[in-house]
Design a protein around this motif. Sequence first.
Motif, PDB file in Angstrom:
ATOM      1  N   HIS A  36     -13.723  -9.504 -12.452  1.00  0.00           N
ATOM      2  CA  HIS A  36     -13.539  -8.419 -11.474  1.00  0.00           C
ATOM      3  C   HIS A  36     -14.495  -7.251 -11.694  1.00  0.00           C
ATOM      4  O   HIS A  36     -14.366  -6.214 -11.053  1.00  0.00           O
ATOM      5  CB  HIS A  36     -12.102  -7.888 -11.563  1.00  0.00           C
ATOM      6  CG  HIS A  36     -11.742  -7.411 -12.941  1.00  0.00           C
ATOM      7  ND1 HIS A  36     -11.090  -8.213 -13.847  1.00  0.00           N
ATOM      8  CD2 HIS A  36     -11.968  -6.235 -13.566  1.00  0.00           C
ATOM      9  CE1 HIS A  36     -10.917  -7.556 -14.972  1.00  0.00           C
ATOM     10  NE2 HIS A  36     -11.456  -6.355 -14.828  1.00  0.00           N
ATOM     11  N   ASP A  80     -11.565 -11.017  -8.421  1.00  0.00           N
ATOM     12  CA  ASP A  80     -11.807 -10.224  -7.208  1.00  0.00           C
ATOM     13  C   ASP A  80     -12.158 -11.097  -6.002  1.00  0.00           C
ATOM     14  O   ASP A  80     -12.540 -10.586  -4.955  1.00  0.00           O
ATOM     15  CB  ASP A  80     -12.920  -9.209  -7.447  1.00  0.00           C
ATOM     16  CG  ASP A  80     -14.262  -9.885  -7.786  1.00  0.00           C
ATOM     17  OD1 ASP A  80     -14.350 -11.129  -7.691  1.00  0.00           O
ATOM     18  OD2 ASP A  80     -15.210  -9.180  -8.148  1.00  0.00           O
ATOM     19  N   LEU A 118      -7.533  -3.367 -10.165  1.00  0.00           N
ATOM     20  CA  LEU A 118      -6.360  -4.215 -10.309  1.00  0.00           C
ATOM     21  C   LEU A 118      -6.740  -5.671 -10.084  1.00  0.00           C
ATOM     22  O   LEU A 118      -7.526  -5.980  -9.196  1.00  0.00           O
ATOM     23  CB  LEU A 118      -5.289  -3.791  -9.290  1.00  0.00           C
ATOM     24  CG  LEU A 118      -3.973  -4.556  -9.263  1.00  0.00           C
ATOM     25  CD1 LEU A 118      -3.184  -4.292 -10.538  1.00  0.00           C
ATOM     26  CD2 LEU A 118      -3.141  -4.133  -8.046  1.00  0.00           C
ATOM     27  N   GLY A 119      -6.173  -6.567 -10.885  1.00  0.00           N
ATOM     28  CA  GLY A 119      -6.365  -7.991 -10.664  1.00  0.00           C
ATOM     29  C   GLY A 119      -7.391  -8.609 -11.597  1.00  0.00           C
ATOM     30  O   GLY A 119      -8.390  -7.977 -11.960  1.00  0.00           O
ATOM     31  N   SER A 121     -13.072  -3.804  -9.852  1.00  0.00           N
ATOM     32  CA  SER A 121     -11.731  -3.648  -9.296  1.00  0.00           C
ATOM     33  C   SER A 121     -10.820  -2.951 -10.303  1.00  0.00           C
ATOM     34  O   SER A 121     -10.921  -3.183 -11.508  1.00  0.00           O
ATOM     35  CB  SER A 121     -11.137  -5.009  -8.930  1.00  0.00           C
ATOM     36  OG  SER A 121     -11.975  -5.709  -8.032  1.00  0.00           O
ATOM     37  N   THR A 144     -11.920   1.263  -0.680  1.00  0.00           N
ATOM     38  CA  THR A 144     -10.523   0.863  -0.523  1.00  0.00           C
ATOM     39  C   THR A 144     -10.430  -0.244   0.520  1.00  0.00           C
ATOM     40  O   THR A 144     -10.900  -0.080   1.642  1.00  0.00           O
ATOM     41  CB  THR A 144      -9.652   2.053  -0.087  1.00  0.00           C
ATOM     42  OG1 THR A 144      -9.796   3.116  -1.046  1.00  0.00           O
ATOM     43  CG2 THR A 144      -8.187   1.663  -0.001  1.00  0.00           C
ATOM     44  N   THR A 145      -9.845  -1.369   0.135  1.00  0.00           N
ATOM     45  CA  THR A 145      -9.708  -2.474   1.085  1.00  0.00           C
ATOM     46  C   THR A 145      -8.697  -2.105   2.159  1.00  0.00           C
ATOM     47  O   THR A 145      -7.744  -1.369   1.907  1.00  0.00           O
ATOM     48  CB  THR A 145      -9.268  -3.762   0.379  1.00  0.00           C
ATOM     49  OG1 THR A 145      -7.982  -3.567  -0.221  1.00  0.00           O
ATOM     50  CG2 THR A 145     -10.261  -4.151  -0.710  1.00  0.00           C
ATOM     51  N   LEU A 193       3.090  -5.822  -6.255  1.00  0.00           N
ATOM     52  CA  LEU A 193       2.043  -6.713  -5.770  1.00  0.00           C
ATOM     53  C   LEU A 193       2.516  -8.163  -5.740  1.00  0.00           C
ATOM     54  O   LEU A 193       2.221  -8.899  -4.799  1.00  0.00           O
ATOM     55  CB  LEU A 193       0.798  -6.586  -6.653  1.00  0.00           C
ATOM     56  CG  LEU A 193      -0.400  -7.444  -6.261  1.00  0.00           C
ATOM     57  CD1 LEU A 193      -0.865  -7.115  -4.846  1.00  0.00           C
ATOM     58  CD2 LEU A 193      -1.547  -7.262  -7.255  1.00  0.00           C
ATOM     59  N   PHE A 224      -6.455  -2.132  -1.952  1.00  0.00           N
ATOM     60  CA  PHE A 224      -6.975  -2.242  -3.308  1.00  0.00           C
ATOM     61  C   PHE A 224      -8.160  -1.300  -3.469  1.00  0.00           C
ATOM     62  O   PHE A 224      -8.998  -1.177  -2.574  1.00  0.00           O
ATOM     63  CB  PHE A 224      -7.432  -3.678  -3.602  1.00  0.00           C
ATOM     64  CG  PHE A 224      -6.307  -4.672  -3.645  1.00  0.00           C
ATOM     65  CD1 PHE A 224      -5.137  -4.395  -4.321  1.00  0.00           C
ATOM     66  CD2 PHE A 224      -6.433  -5.903  -3.007  1.00  0.00           C
ATOM     67  CE1 PHE A 224      -4.102  -5.318  -4.367  1.00  0.00           C
ATOM     68  CE2 PHE A 224      -5.410  -6.829  -3.047  1.00  0.00           C
ATOM     69  CZ  PHE A 224      -4.231  -6.532  -3.731  1.00  0.00           C
ATOM     70  N   LYS A 225      -8.253  -0.659  -4.620  1.00  0.00           N
ATOM     71  CA  LYS A 225      -9.339   0.269  -4.893  1.00  0.00           C
ATOM     72  C   LYS A 225     -10.336  -0.361  -5.859  1.00  0.00           C
ATOM     73  O   LYS A 225      -9.971  -0.780  -6.956  1.00  0.00           O
ATOM     74  CB  LYS A 225      -8.795   1.579  -5.462  1.00  0.00           C
ATOM     75  CG  LYS A 225      -7.975   2.372  -4.446  1.00  0.00           C
ATOM     76  CD  LYS A 225      -7.588   3.736  -4.962  1.00  0.00           C
ATOM     77  CE  LYS A 225      -6.758   4.504  -3.949  1.00  0.00           C
ATOM     78  NZ  LYS A 225      -7.480   4.753  -2.696  1.00  0.00           N
ATOM     79  N   ASP A 226     -11.576  -0.423  -5.423  1.00  0.00           N
ATOM     80  CA  ASP A 226     -12.679  -0.917  -6.248  1.00  0.00           C
ATOM     81  C   ASP A 226     -13.647   0.236  -6.448  1.00  0.00           C
ATOM     82  O   ASP A 226     -14.016   0.925  -5.486  1.00  0.00           O
ATOM     83  CB  ASP A 226     -13.400  -2.088  -5.572  1.00  0.00           C
ATOM     84  CG  ASP A 226     -12.483  -3.292  -5.368  1.00  0.00           C
ATOM     85  OD1 ASP A 226     -11.462  -3.385  -6.067  1.00  0.00           O
ATOM     86  OD2 ASP A 226     -12.791  -4.115  -4.483  1.00  0.00           O
ATOM     87  N   ARG A 248       0.820  -1.201   0.000  1.00  0.00           N
ATOM     88  CA  ARG A 248       0.000   0.000   0.000  1.00  0.00           C
ATOM     89  C   ARG A 248       0.857   1.257   0.000  1.00  0.00           C
ATOM     90  O   ARG A 248       0.465   2.285  -0.568  1.00  0.00           O
ATOM     91  CB  ARG A 248      -0.927  -0.020   1.222  1.00  0.00           C
ATOM     92  CG  ARG A 248      -2.042   0.994   1.157  1.00  0.00           C
ATOM     93  CD  ARG A 248      -3.121   0.725   2.192  1.00  0.00           C
ATOM     94  NE  ARG A 248      -2.611   0.764   3.553  1.00  0.00           N
ATOM     95  CZ  ARG A 248      -2.532  -0.279   4.351  1.00  0.00           C
ATOM     96  NH1 ARG A 248      -2.917  -1.471   3.933  1.00  0.00           N
ATOM     97  NH2 ARG A 248      -2.070  -0.162   5.585  1.00  0.00           N
TER      98      ARG A 248
END
Length: 261
Positions: free
Chosen positions: A115, A241, A237-238, A235, A206-207, A47, A212-214, A41
């Motif tokens: 995602h 999800d 990224l990734g 999401s 944000t997790t 990652l 992670f930003k969704d 973060r």
Amino acid sequence: MSSLSQPHRRGGKWPVLCAWLAVTALIVAGALMATSGTVFRMEWIALGDAFSWLRMGAQLAAVAAILGIATLLVAGLCKRWGAILTGAVVAVVAVTMIAMPVQMQQRAQTVPPIHDITTDMDNPPAFVALANAREAAPNAVDYPGIETARQQRASYPMLQPVTLAVPMARVQTAARDLIAARDWQLAEASPTTLEATAITLEATATTRWFGFKDDVVIRLTDTSDGVRVDMRSASRLGKSDLGTNAERIQDFLEDLQRAVR
């Protein structure tokens, strides 16, 4: 007498040694797993490296669990009660630590590798205020299309829009309150007037661990039956999800229905 007691004293060192090794392995494992998300973060590591830390931490936790059990057995033979307690605590904590990544891996195998989730796959709510932020991220701004929709229908058939027989103003206010309660960052809503017949709210969740930003977009449409609520959560990224976006939509819509009763 001394010759008989000497082996006992030597044997009594093994529980302490096992206990120290178990505790050390547990501390290092905990440090790796706890800091993997934080350092990612803070953009200190990539990652992939963060996931490697998490994996190594889980492997060390497994070693700590084995050492904890070994400590229990050896200390039990030597009647070293402090070492017995240490071994038991280490084993329990280590198994608990291992459970989290194991559950993540199992969940990854049971949900589709998608995602971008929405209640309207034919006309997904579009990101406007958050379009630039998503363009700068690896995942696309636009809804991925037919294949993602097919996988979503197969895995999340319960995700459907809801229609609320209450005024638009009340639904919009409740939606904004829920966004704030979840600590999502609200982007510009369009349009912003309470009298509008179609309103879109965009926000970013944000997790906590990896940050992670969704992105979320909520579309409110006035119909003859009430306000239809469609939602999309995607999401940045990734590829997968782990089911987070579907769960987020389901929870939000259920809370929204309760809030306007």
